[in-house]
Motif scaffolding. Structure first.
Motif, PDB file in Angstrom:
ATOM      1  N   GLY A  18      43.666  49.249  47.378  1.00 16.43           N
ATOM      2  CA  GLY A  18      42.839  48.106  47.006  1.00 16.43           C
ATOM      3  C   GLY A  18      41.364  48.452  46.968  1.00 16.43           C
ATOM      4  O   GLY A  18      40.634  48.031  46.056  1.00 16.43           O
ATOM      5  N   CYS A  19      40.904  49.230  47.944  1.00 18.43           N
ATOM      6  CA  CYS A  19      39.498  49.643  47.974  1.00 18.43           C
ATOM      7  C   CYS A  19      39.158  50.515  46.770  1.00 18.43           C
ATOM      8  O   CYS A  19      38.090  50.370  46.159  1.00 18.43           O
ATOM      9  N   LEU A  20      40.068  51.416  46.425  1.00 18.94           N
ATOM     10  CA  LEU A  20      39.821  52.292  45.278  1.00 18.94           C
ATOM     11  C   LEU A  20      39.807  51.502  43.971  1.00 18.94           C
ATOM     12  O   LEU A  20      38.986  51.768  43.081  1.00 18.94           O
ATOM     13  N   ARG A  21      40.702  50.545  43.839  1.00 17.53           N
ATOM     14  CA  ARG A  21      40.723  49.737  42.617  1.00 17.53           C
ATOM     15  C   ARG A  21      39.429  48.948  42.469  1.00 17.53           C
ATOM     16  O   ARG A  21      38.897  48.805  41.360  1.00 17.53           O
ATOM     17  N   LEU A  22      38.910  48.444  43.581  1.00 16.01           N
ATOM     18  CA  LEU A  22      37.632  47.741  43.531  1.00 16.01           C
ATOM     19  C   LEU A  22      36.512  48.698  43.136  1.00 16.01           C
ATOM     20  O   LEU A  22      35.624  48.336  42.347  1.00 16.01           O
TER      21      LEU A  22
END
Length: 256
Positions: A18-22
């Motif tokens: 999720g952090c990487l997608r953001l």
């Protein structure tokens, strides 16, 4: 520089993903994210069905919701399908210095052993606070990507050989120590749970949460694994329980 749509970020765990997608969506990190939803610090690695059974067994007493079907090979197969199209020129493996992600790094190199493109590792250095990908904020992830290390063929061979050795040991539990992954007995962390119990009834969720908080930074344990060890300690008569062992919210424990 590799164009945005030619880069795949390979990452373990939903929080890190999720952090990487953001970071890709809002902070300029190039590429797309491919998530492997698993925790490779524990469980068999050699056999897909055996790992799936192990993970189902781990969920006993953890949550009363019906578990989704587990297919540990599916995300790796879908990654192969993406790479087989030939448009991806670089795979970036995100892995910090810890048991779960270091095992993931080695496993990923094994799955990518025939990939002809560039493979880069991010997370060997530069992580803030905990040595894991998930706690890093998007700005930090962008900075870390710029510091990524290309894994040459010789580097990848060493990682693949290390994974094969770990996989073939058929151990259940792994630790990070001085940069290496070692196998330890499955009851290695049971003392963390027993020390949180007393003659008084204590909420199971509290015991697991406190045990998680006592882990060292390179070997954080998930609540699912610790719950599975609680079930073992109960079954062996070392702990008594009251309530229903459906989820951590529903039962209390004390020393026998």
């Amino acid at each position: 520089m590799t164009p945005n749509n030619f880069i795949v970020h390979l990452v373990q765990g939903g929080s890190a993903g999720g952090c990487l997608r953001l970071a890709c969506k809002s902070f300029g990190l190039p590429g797309s994210v491919h998530l492997i939803q698993d925790d490779f610090s524990h469980g068999p690695l050699k056999n897909g069905p055996a790992r799936e059974k192990y993970l189902r067994d781990c969920s006993r007493g953890y949550a009363d919701e019906e578990e989704d079907e587990i297919n540990t090979l599916a995300p790796w197969l879908s990654l192969s399908e993406i790479l087989d199209k030939g448009s991806i020129k670089q795979v970036c493996i995100w892995a910090g210095e810890n048991a779960a992600e270091k095992t993931f790094l080695e496993m990923a190199c094994w799955y990518l052993r025939n990939y002809a493109g560039t493979i880069m590792r991010v997370g060997a250095t530069g992580l803030e606070q905990l040595p894991y990908i998930a706690p890093q904020n998007p700005e930090t992830l962008v900075r870390l990507f710029a510091q990524g290390q290309i894994l040459e063929r010789a580097d990848r061979t060493v990682l693949v050989e290390s994974f094969i050795q770990t996989r073939d040991e058929e151990s259940t539990l792994r630790r990070w120590e001085a940069g290496e992954i070692i196998s330890v007995p499955v009851d290695y962390y049971d003392s963390l749970l027993m020390e949180r119990c007393s003659s008084q009834w204590t909420w199971a969720a509290k015991i697991v949460g406190e045990a998680m908080g006592r882990c060292d930074a390179h070997n954080l344990l998930g609540d699912v694994f610790l719950t599975s060890r609680l079930q073992y300690l109960i079954d062996q008569g070392m702990l008594q329980y009251k309530g229903e062992r459906k989820s951590l919210r529903d039962y209390w424990l004390r020393l026998t």
